[in-house]
Design a protein around this motif. Structure first.
Motif, PDB file in Angstrom:
ATOM      1  N   GLY A  31       0.866  -0.843   0.034  1.00 36.12           N
ATOM      2  CA  GLY A  31       0.085  -0.015  -0.034  1.00 36.12           C
ATOM      3  C   GLY A  31       1.029   1.279  -0.090  1.00 36.12           C
ATOM      4  N   THR A  32       2.223   1.008  -0.556  1.00 35.80           N
ATOM      5  CA  THR A  32       3.202   2.163  -0.596  1.00 35.80           C
ATOM      6  C   THR A  32       2.506   3.424  -1.379  1.00 35.80           C
ATOM      7  N   ARG A  33       1.957   3.046  -2.521  1.00 34.76           N
ATOM      8  CA  ARG A  33       1.565   4.156  -3.380  1.00 34.76           C
ATOM      9  C   ARG A  33       0.338   4.796  -2.729  1.00 34.76           C
ATOM     10  N   LYS A  82       9.767   6.974  -2.038  1.00 40.61           N
ATOM     11  CA  LYS A  82       9.292   5.698  -1.795  1.00 40.61           C
ATOM     12  C   LYS A  82       9.804   4.721  -2.642  1.00 40.61           C
ATOM     13  N   ARG A 110       1.598  -5.788   5.245  1.00 40.70           N
ATOM     14  CA  ARG A 110       0.426  -6.247   5.015  1.00 40.70           C
ATOM     15  C   ARG A 110       0.403  -7.948   5.134  1.00 40.70           C
ATOM     16  N   SER A 118      -1.009 -10.717  -4.164  1.00 37.32           N
ATOM     17  CA  SER A 118      -0.895  -9.362  -4.705  1.00 37.32           C
ATOM     18  C   SER A 118      -0.065  -9.306  -5.627  1.00 37.32           C
ATOM     19  N   PRO A 217     -10.431   3.492  -0.575  1.00 40.81           N
ATOM     20  CA  PRO A 217     -10.618   4.876  -0.272  1.00 40.81           C
ATOM     21  C   PRO A 217     -10.205   5.662  -1.358  1.00 40.81           C
ATOM     22  N   LEU A 231      -6.618   5.819  -6.791  1.00 40.73           N
ATOM     23  CA  LEU A 231      -5.401   5.303  -7.561  1.00 40.73           C
ATOM     24  C   LEU A 231      -5.563   4.722  -8.777  1.00 40.73           C
ATOM     25  N   LYS A 235      -3.526  -0.326  -8.766  1.00 43.78           N
ATOM     26  CA  LYS A 235      -3.564  -0.459  -7.495  1.00 43.78           C
ATOM     27  C   LYS A 235      -5.182  -1.058  -7.248  1.00 43.78           C
ATOM     28  N   ARG A 237      -6.206  -4.519  -7.360  1.00 40.59           N
ATOM     29  CA  ARG A 237      -6.450  -5.465  -8.957  1.00 40.59           C
ATOM     30  C   ARG A 237      -7.426  -6.538  -8.081  1.00 40.59           C
TER      31      ARG A 237
HETATM   32  P1  A3P Z   1      -3.867  -4.826  -4.436  1.00 37.03           P
HETATM   33  O1  A3P Z   1      -3.778  -4.330  -5.894  1.00 37.03           O
HETATM   34  O2  A3P Z   1      -3.399  -6.369  -4.403  1.00 37.03           O
HETATM   35  O3  A3P Z   1      -5.419  -4.931  -4.188  1.00 37.03           O
HETATM   36  P2  A3P Z   1       1.732  -0.890  -3.610  1.00 37.03           P
HETATM   37  O4  A3P Z   1       1.389   0.692  -4.071  1.00 37.03           O
HETATM   38  O5  A3P Z   1       2.651  -0.939  -2.385  1.00 37.03           O
HETATM   39  O6  A3P Z   1       1.834  -1.788  -4.795  1.00 37.03           O
HETATM   40  O7  A3P Z   1       0.376  -1.647  -2.839  1.00 37.03           O
HETATM   41  C1  A3P Z   1      -0.765  -1.721  -3.658  1.00 37.03           C
HETATM   42  C2  A3P Z   1      -1.877  -2.164  -2.734  1.00 37.03           C
HETATM   43  O8  A3P Z   1      -2.169  -0.981  -2.211  1.00 37.03           O
HETATM   44  C3  A3P Z   1      -2.871  -2.701  -3.488  1.00 37.03           C
HETATM   45  O9  A3P Z   1      -2.907  -4.264  -3.613  1.00 37.03           O
HETATM   46  C4  A3P Z   1      -4.088  -2.439  -2.369  1.00 37.03           C
HETATM   47  O10 A3P Z   1      -4.524  -3.463  -1.528  1.00 37.03           O
HETATM   48  C5  A3P Z   1      -3.452  -1.265  -1.414  1.00 37.03           C
HETATM   49  N1  A3P Z   1      -4.177  -0.005  -1.315  1.00 37.03           N
HETATM   50  C6  A3P Z   1      -4.195   0.663  -0.080  1.00 37.03           C
HETATM   51  N2  A3P Z   1      -5.054   1.652  -0.365  1.00 37.03           N
HETATM   52  C7  A3P Z   1      -5.467   1.736  -1.625  1.00 37.03           C
HETATM   53  C8  A3P Z   1      -6.123   2.567  -2.359  1.00 37.03           C
HETATM   54  N3  A3P Z   1      -6.692   3.706  -1.907  1.00 37.03           N
HETATM   55  N4  A3P Z   1      -6.581   2.414  -3.634  1.00 37.03           N
HETATM   56  C9  A3P Z   1      -5.897   1.094  -4.205  1.00 37.03           C
HETATM   57  N5  A3P Z   1      -5.336   0.328  -3.590  1.00 37.03           N
HETATM   58  C10 A3P Z   1      -5.007   0.535  -2.387  1.00 37.03           C
END
Ligand code: A3P
Length: 272
Positions: A31-33, A82, A110, A118, A217, A231, A235, A237
């Protein structure tokens, strides 16, 4: 008055590129992004767009290159980047320490089983010919011995990576965000991160709204704006269906590592 900076450009109000004060070091698919985009809502935070990958892929380019990747900031602002691969790379704590031992570190963790699925979903999106999750997760599908050399499994042994960082940085300099909570209650997690960064808490509930189509969210970039930003589609999927016995095997595998993580950090993430 404008003064020429050492690089010959003009500094205005002390606006310049600065090395990061804080780094979101991991984890991939945690959930880094989302966290970075939320933090960007704070007027005292300036964040990079792409992942700089300085400490793993570009280290030989030197700190001045790294600084140039950062956005310009005022003196009262914090610079954040990040790059999730940092958390799992053995040599990086030493390199970050050599840049500045005061660097604040943030990790989004997570449930390692969900994280692995994921990560696999992302891999399968990019390489449709990839072997099945089960084929990759076990050394041999009959004995169900977990293949810890598969990066997707290895990343989830969080405690193993965390102890590498703890050799250089005290625990109080590493803030761990619950990836699950970041989805359930982003404002709460953001309050904790702002506190950790020593910032006035500005990012609160009024920025967030749960988007039921996306299932996550979404947020406003200005508190009084009617435009809601979500997003990208990569993000959030949908995940492939994995056999429950495989999930159970992986849960059992991670359990002792998770327990140790809870013990060392004093945080129980509730992964069962
Ligand atoms: P999934 O695509 O498996 O659901 P990262 O940015 O580190 O690659 O993490 C991706 C994950 O961020 C997503 O994994 C999702 O679960 C999570 N996430 C947390 N908040 C989110 C948001 N507001 N919108 C979309 N994904 C979010």
């Amino acid at each position: 008055l404008k003064y020429p900076s050492s690089s010959g450009s003009f500094k205005k109000d002390n606006v310049t590129r600065r090395l990061p004060h804080a780094i979101i070091i991991g984890v991939k698919k945690g959930g880094t992004r989302a966290l970075l985009e939320y933090l960007r809502l704070h007027p005292q935070i300036k964040a990079t767009g792409p992942e700089p990958h300085f400490f793993d892929d570009n280290y030989e380019k030197g700190l001045e290159w790294y600084r140039q990747q950062m956005p310009s900031s005022r003196r009262d602002q914090l610079t954040i980047e990040k790059t999730p691969s940092y958390f799992v790379t053995k040599e990086i704590p030493d390199k970050v320490y050599k840049m500045s031992k005061r660097t604040k570190l943030i990790v989004v963790l997570r449930d390692p089983v969900t994280r692995a699925i994921s990560d696999y979903a992302q891999l399968a999106d990019r390489r449709p010919d990839v072997k099945s999750f089960d084929d990759m997760a076990f050394i041999d599908n009959r004995t169900k011995i977990v293949d810890t050399s598969w990066a997707i499994i290895k990343i989830g042994i969080y405690i193993k990576h965390l102890v590498n960082w703890l050799e250089y940085f005290p625990l109080k300099q590493i803030h761990i965000v619950s990836g699950e909570n970041l989805i359930k209650d982003p404002a709460h997690e953001l309050r904790l991160v702002q506190e950790f960064l020593g910032l006035e808490p500005m990012i609160d509930n009024s920025y967030f709204t749960f988007n039921s189509t996306k299932g996550f969210p979404c947020f406003r970039k200005q508190v009084n704006s009617s435009h809601i930003h979500c997003l990208n589609r990569d993000k959030g999927r949908s995940h492939p269906a994995i056999n429950p016995s495989v999930i159970k095997r992986l849960r059992d595998f991670y359990k002792p590592f998770n327990s140790r993580l809870y013990q060392i950090t004093g945080q129980n993430f509730g992964w069962t």
